[in-house]
Design an enzyme around this catalytic site. Sequence first.
Site, mmCIF file in Angstrom:
data_model
loop_
_atom_site.group_PDB
_atom_site.id
_atom_site.type_symbol
_atom_site.label_atom_id
_atom_site.label_comp_id
_atom_site.label_asym_id
_atom_site.label_seq_id
_atom_site.Cartn_x
_atom_site.Cartn_y
_atom_site.Cartn_z
ATOM 1 N N ASN A 88 -22.379 1.522 26.181
ATOM 2 C CA ASN A 88 -23.436 2.082 25.339
ATOM 3 C C ASN A 88 -23.058 2.180 23.856
ATOM 4 O O ASN A 88 -23.936 2.171 23.005
ATOM 5 C CB ASN A 88 -23.805 3.466 25.893
ATOM 6 N N TYR A 153 -27.325 -6.728 13.728
ATOM 7 C CA TYR A 153 -27.662 -5.821 14.833
ATOM 8 C C TYR A 153 -28.514 -6.523 15.906
ATOM 9 O O TYR A 153 -28.106 -6.586 17.068
ATOM 10 C CB TYR A 153 -28.335 -4.558 14.278
ATOM 11 N N LYS A 157 -27.625 -7.663 19.879
ATOM 12 C CA LYS A 157 -28.380 -7.221 21.056
ATOM 13 C C LYS A 157 -28.968 -8.410 21.840
ATOM 14 O O LYS A 157 -29.132 -8.324 23.058
ATOM 15 C CB LYS A 157 -29.466 -6.220 20.653
HETATM 16 P P1 NAD Z 1 -25.249 7.380 18.023
HETATM 17 O O1 NAD Z 1 -24.883 6.899 16.669
HETATM 18 O O2 NAD Z 1 -25.900 8.699 18.193
HETATM 19 O O3 NAD Z 1 -23.969 7.294 18.984
HETATM 20 C C1 NAD Z 1 -23.143 6.187 18.963
HETATM 21 C C2 NAD Z 1 -21.990 6.397 19.905
HETATM 22 O O4 NAD Z 1 -21.139 5.248 19.791
HETATM 23 C C3 NAD Z 1 -21.135 7.612 19.580
HETATM 24 O O5 NAD Z 1 -20.753 8.266 20.766
HETATM 25 C C4 NAD Z 1 -19.899 7.019 18.900
HETATM 26 O O6 NAD Z 1 -18.715 7.751 19.199
HETATM 27 C C5 NAD Z 1 -19.817 5.653 19.539
HETATM 28 N N1 NAD Z 1 -19.153 4.736 18.630
HETATM 29 C C6 NAD Z 1 -19.564 4.366 17.383
HETATM 30 N N2 NAD Z 1 -18.648 3.544 16.836
HETATM 31 C C7 NAD Z 1 -17.646 3.410 17.750
HETATM 32 C C8 NAD Z 1 -16.440 2.684 17.778
HETATM 33 N N3 NAD Z 1 -16.038 1.932 16.749
HETATM 34 N N4 NAD Z 1 -15.656 2.768 18.888
HETATM 35 C C9 NAD Z 1 -16.043 3.498 19.943
HETATM 36 N N5 NAD Z 1 -17.188 4.201 19.986
HETATM 37 C C10 NAD Z 1 -17.978 4.157 18.897
HETATM 38 O O7 NAD Z 1 -26.118 6.218 18.615
HETATM 39 P P2 NAD Z 1 -27.255 6.096 19.728
HETATM 40 O O8 NAD Z 1 -28.537 5.984 19.024
HETATM 41 O O9 NAD Z 1 -27.092 7.082 20.813
HETATM 42 O O10 NAD Z 1 -26.899 4.618 20.230
HETATM 43 C C11 NAD Z 1 -26.309 4.334 21.459
HETATM 44 C C12 NAD Z 1 -26.674 2.902 21.807
HETATM 45 O O11 NAD Z 1 -28.089 2.780 21.834
HETATM 46 C C13 NAD Z 1 -26.177 1.859 20.818
HETATM 47 O O12 NAD Z 1 -25.701 0.729 21.517
HETATM 48 C C14 NAD Z 1 -27.422 1.494 20.058
HETATM 49 O O13 NAD Z 1 -27.369 0.180 19.545
HETATM 50 C C15 NAD Z 1 -28.481 1.644 21.109
HETATM 51 N N6 NAD Z 1 -29.849 1.831 20.628
HETATM 52 C C16 NAD Z 1 -30.195 2.918 19.892
HETATM 53 C C17 NAD Z 1 -31.506 3.042 19.459
HETATM 54 C C18 NAD Z 1 -31.965 4.220 18.663
HETATM 55 O O14 NAD Z 1 -33.099 4.179 18.180
HETATM 56 N N7 NAD Z 1 -31.176 5.250 18.488
HETATM 57 C C19 NAD Z 1 -32.450 2.069 19.786
HETATM 58 C C20 NAD Z 1 -32.059 0.979 20.540
HETATM 59 C C21 NAD Z 1 -30.764 0.871 20.964
#
Ligand code: NAD
Length: 245
Positions: A88, A153, A157
């Site tokens: 994730n 990005y 994906k």
């Molecule tokens: P967030 O920024 O709240 O959390 C990101 C997480 O990734 C954190 O726990 C952080 O510790 C970890 N992380 C970041 N960089 C890291 C690194 N270098 N090494 C290890 N861990 C690392 O993000 P989120 O919105 O919860 O996103 C989680 C996933 O969901 C991601 O893959 C993101 O692409 C995807 N996503 C998010 C959204 C959105 O709108 N928030 C939409 C589609 C997909």
Amino acid sequence: MLENKVAIITGATRGIGFATAKLFLENNAKVVVFGSREETVNKALDNLNDYKGKILGFYPDLTDEDSIRNVFKEVKDKFGSIDILINNAGVSSSTKIEDYKNGEFERIINLNVNALYMCSKVAVDYMKEQNEGVILNTSSMVSIYGQPSGCAYPTSKFAVNGLTKSLARELGKYNIRVNAVAPGVVRTDMVDSLPKEIIDPIINKIPLGRMAEPIDIANAFLYLASPMASFVTGEILSVDGAGMN
Ligand code: NAD
């Protein structure tokens, strides 16, 4: 729904990953929280204090196979199996192509794609031995539509979807299911860090008229990890309020 299952969740210190960790614990799984730093992992463990004995936390370098291998071995030694991996952790991007700095594109691909490949590679060793396993990836709505800036990005994906579909075909014979969830816009720090001019037009186009909450995505992961999805593999499940068409 996940009695006695051990789930490793990367990027579980906040946002979607944290909501998923909590929901899996509520469904009787043992959960391993991965984050990028000791401090944030400890904070997440503190917030899940009710589940002492059923949670572990680590902060391996997700771009280094040895670092991942050591931690997975520790999980197996402490919890006895590795049943579910949720890849994730991810970083977003809004940089215009002409503004990308040296190494910036590669840094995003490294975490959003290469780390998934490496964690999956290590997990498969354990899952093959068990003749059972579930690998779930966090994709995104942008893996369907692309986005108007920050091309690293959506590129990453699209690759997540390719990895998901390919591994599902490769690993089916070991009873390992591989699926992805493709969230729309979710209310997390990642979205908070994006400029308003990118986010507002997207929300205006979502038929359900709102962003997703992290629990909306966690619920999809719970379904895909559970026996309810026992014949579902190679699927990219959109959880995006009908997208932005
Ligand atoms: P967030 O920024 O709240 O959390 C990101 C997480 O990734 C954190 O726990 C952080 O510790 C970890 N992380 C970041 N960089 C890291 C690194 N270098 N090494 C290890 N861990 C690392 O993000 P989120 O919105 O919860 O996103 C989680 C996933 O969901 C991601 O893959 C993101 O692409 C995807 N996503 C998010 C959204 C959105 O709108 N928030 C939409 C589609 C997909």
